[in-house]
Design an enzyme around this catalytic site. Sequence first.
Site, PDB file in Angstrom:
ATOM      1  N   LYS A 370     -57.530  21.426 -17.451  1.00 53.23           N
ATOM      2  CA  LYS A 370     -56.126  21.004 -17.397  1.00 53.23           C
ATOM      3  C   LYS A 370     -55.417  21.715 -16.257  1.00 53.23           C
ATOM      4  CE  LYS A 370     -56.262  18.303 -20.994  1.00 53.23           C
ATOM      5  NZ  LYS A 370     -57.713  18.089 -20.886  1.00 53.23           N
ATOM      6  N   ASP A 371     -54.266  21.158 -15.862  1.00 50.50           N
ATOM      7  CA  ASP A 371     -53.489  21.710 -14.764  1.00 50.50           C
ATOM      8  C   ASP A 371     -53.132  23.175 -15.019  1.00 50.50           C
ATOM      9  OD1 ASP A 371     -52.826  18.699 -15.111  1.00 50.50           O
ATOM     10  OD2 ASP A 371     -52.299  19.111 -13.040  1.00 50.50           O
ATOM     11  N   ARG A 372     -53.013  23.922 -13.940  1.00 45.24           N
ATOM     12  CA  ARG A 372     -52.593  25.313 -14.068  1.00 45.24           C
ATOM     13  C   ARG A 372     -51.086  25.405 -14.247  1.00 45.24           C
ATOM     14  NH1 ARG A 372     -53.705  30.615 -12.885  1.00 45.24           N
ATOM     15  NH2 ARG A 372     -51.936  31.828 -12.124  1.00 45.24           N
TER      16      ARG A 372
END
Length: 800
Positions: A370-372
């Site tokens: 998932k996105d940071r």
Amino acid sequence: MSQRGQQTPVGQLRYFGNGAPALWSSLLAKATEPRFVVAGKNFHTRSHKTRVMSSHRNLEDAEPAPPAKRLKSETSSDPSSAKSIGRVEKPVRREESAGITEFLCPDPPGFQGLLKQRYTDFLVNEIDKDGNVLKLKALHFEKKRDDAQPPTETKTQSNTPVTDFTGVVGSSNGLAKAAGVGSESRPERSELEARGAGAREDVAPSADEVKPFELEDADRALLVSWLGSEITCSLVKLYNDILAIEREIKPNYKIVTPETKLVSPKPIDDKDARSLLHRAIRSTFSGKIQSSTTDECNIELWATRISGPKSGRDGNRREQRQPIESWDALGGEYLHFNLYKENKDTMECLGLLGKFLKVPPKLFKFAGTKDRRAVTVQRVSAHKLKAEKLAAINPKLKGLKVGDFEYKPYSLELGDLNGNEFKITLRDCAVPEGADINQIVDQSVSVLREKGFINYYGMQRFGTFAVSNHEIGISMLLGDWKKAVYQIMAYDDQSLETAPREEKQRAEACRLWFEDPTSSKQAAEAVKLMPHKFLSETSILRWLSKPNEAGNYLAALQKIPRNLRLMFVHAYQSYVWNTVASERLKRYGTDIRPGDLVVMSSEEVAASKPVAALDEEVPAPEPDEDQFMRARPVTEEEIVSGQYTIYDTVIPSPGWDIVYPQNDLRDLYVEVMGKDGLDPFNMVRNQKEISMAGHYRRLLYKPEKVTWEIKRYEGFLDQLVETDLMYVQRQRERGKGKLLTRDEGLVQEAVTNPTGSRTAVIIELRLGTSQYATMALRELTKGGILTHLAQNQQNATAEA
């Protein structure tokens, strides 16, 4: 870059509210007719009359992207020292450099907004294989209990009752309940029988007062059907022996355990039946008899270890050790849980969990990264890890939480998800002068629902450091290992001066290594400065710091974790895909043409019987791609019949196990990759892992769900949406648990300010496993998005 659709001249943009940041003003002030700058992009003004409205129109050619910054070679004529070898001028990376140039529907005017000004502006919740959106609901683990509790007037050997996960506690007819039979009512057991099941007074009753335990008829019938009459009788005798030992146990005894071990006379092949039997035995015999399954599927049964009370220093007796539930009784050997994280990478979070639990991070499996810079929720599994142990570290975790625990008989694997749900806040939104923001957003969302967007790979695929990931991929595919290492280790002056602390430390470590890249001592000193979060750089430096390994660049690359190592070659595939997709839409718009590729049906795949080369493995899909599919060219007859449309068209990424389009796009692959010294028809390498098999990706994609709302706000740091952790906090404020502290995570509330001077547009949408929300937003706003990273680069440039 050419902007699709009519643009508003400079001076006619207005800010929706008085609080729009000076950023837009500074950008517009630098613009000159007939061009203006919005969100870090150059746009041409264009008359509405000159647009071609037919679906057969060709899209305009984009402006050529600025040349990518190249790494200085060791033979550079730069008279400065070797310190300049790895230093590059960091460009503001534009979409054009990644092959992203076109819009599917250029007509709506779009609007401008700031993306990810705060990481809480980007919420991502994973969608599991069953279509459920994962939400963090509870941080604690609560065992399932039966409504009927043991008698409270007697003292038990432990304050915690023996709990069975089927919901049956200490009942002699629990076997019948677990099996769903024998549900007729029966009289309660006497007090002495209850004592025989595990409860006892401080003064043990005499042998004459205790009646031996006996099975109910329904329980006996079921046990005999599974284990036979002999084993059933032995189980009852063993249970009575256990109860007798407990009554006679002495204060100084440590462990008293009957040595008897029983084995079922025949194997039980049905796993569900075995699970039911395990649960029923623990329920019927109050957890005092344990069971397990052998490799031959027989059932072994033995007495739970009995912990005798012993005197402590304070004279108090210690509680009896509790029976350990088997994994089958819990539900399986794999603990599944929701991982909630804020502004952290998935691998970083798993590393922290491993550190606190003292287990290797590889113990954890997940469906997708998932996105940071976001707040995300995803499912994770761990092998033979107890929920209580994991939940206990929640108060120690900052920026991440674990919860919603459940035991399963299987692990999660990459790709075990159906997509993600996004809730995205665009701040400080601006619209053309005289336009209504509600009308523009509603029109743009309607078009996105109906037409979808170009399924580009997003900019995050290409990295944010001085050298793009796809350029490193080119070097690896060409076998130039030294250049690939130098590109990974490259740094820029901006990072040394204005970057966040850890990125600055990275740049300083890289600069130190480049002072003498042939020295193992220099690499050892550099690795001390390198933050551990930069796994690729750390892995390279650790290897090159070994004596006699300086200069062994291929081995250094191989020490990078495999998923990160392959990221570079996958980035090059993505670059080629984006470039070909853009050119295809420029040439032919949304018309499907003979020779374009469509996905083969399962029947067609079976009939074609594709066989990989004998020395090659069947390719596995990338972590963020759909399962591997086969494709074939579409015929003119199929197009005329309406059997396929542009939404069925797929574009291949280059590789040795794909079919290229059977039209002029085939030559386009040769042209694009030839500039990089690569041949699309020769993608096999000596290093098998970078021998790209290729895959197919749909050209266009329609989101499953798109909704929107507009919010007014005032403060720069106002929280506009509720995160899952805020939901947990709100539930606890209603008396459903202990309140969280600020050290445990974000606990502030979302605000509502109808009179605020700023305007935000909140978009909620669901996308598949390999779709990028940023590309959907790009289509929605017509390129009017400025990210926090671009804003920082603009500010740094302005200050310089």
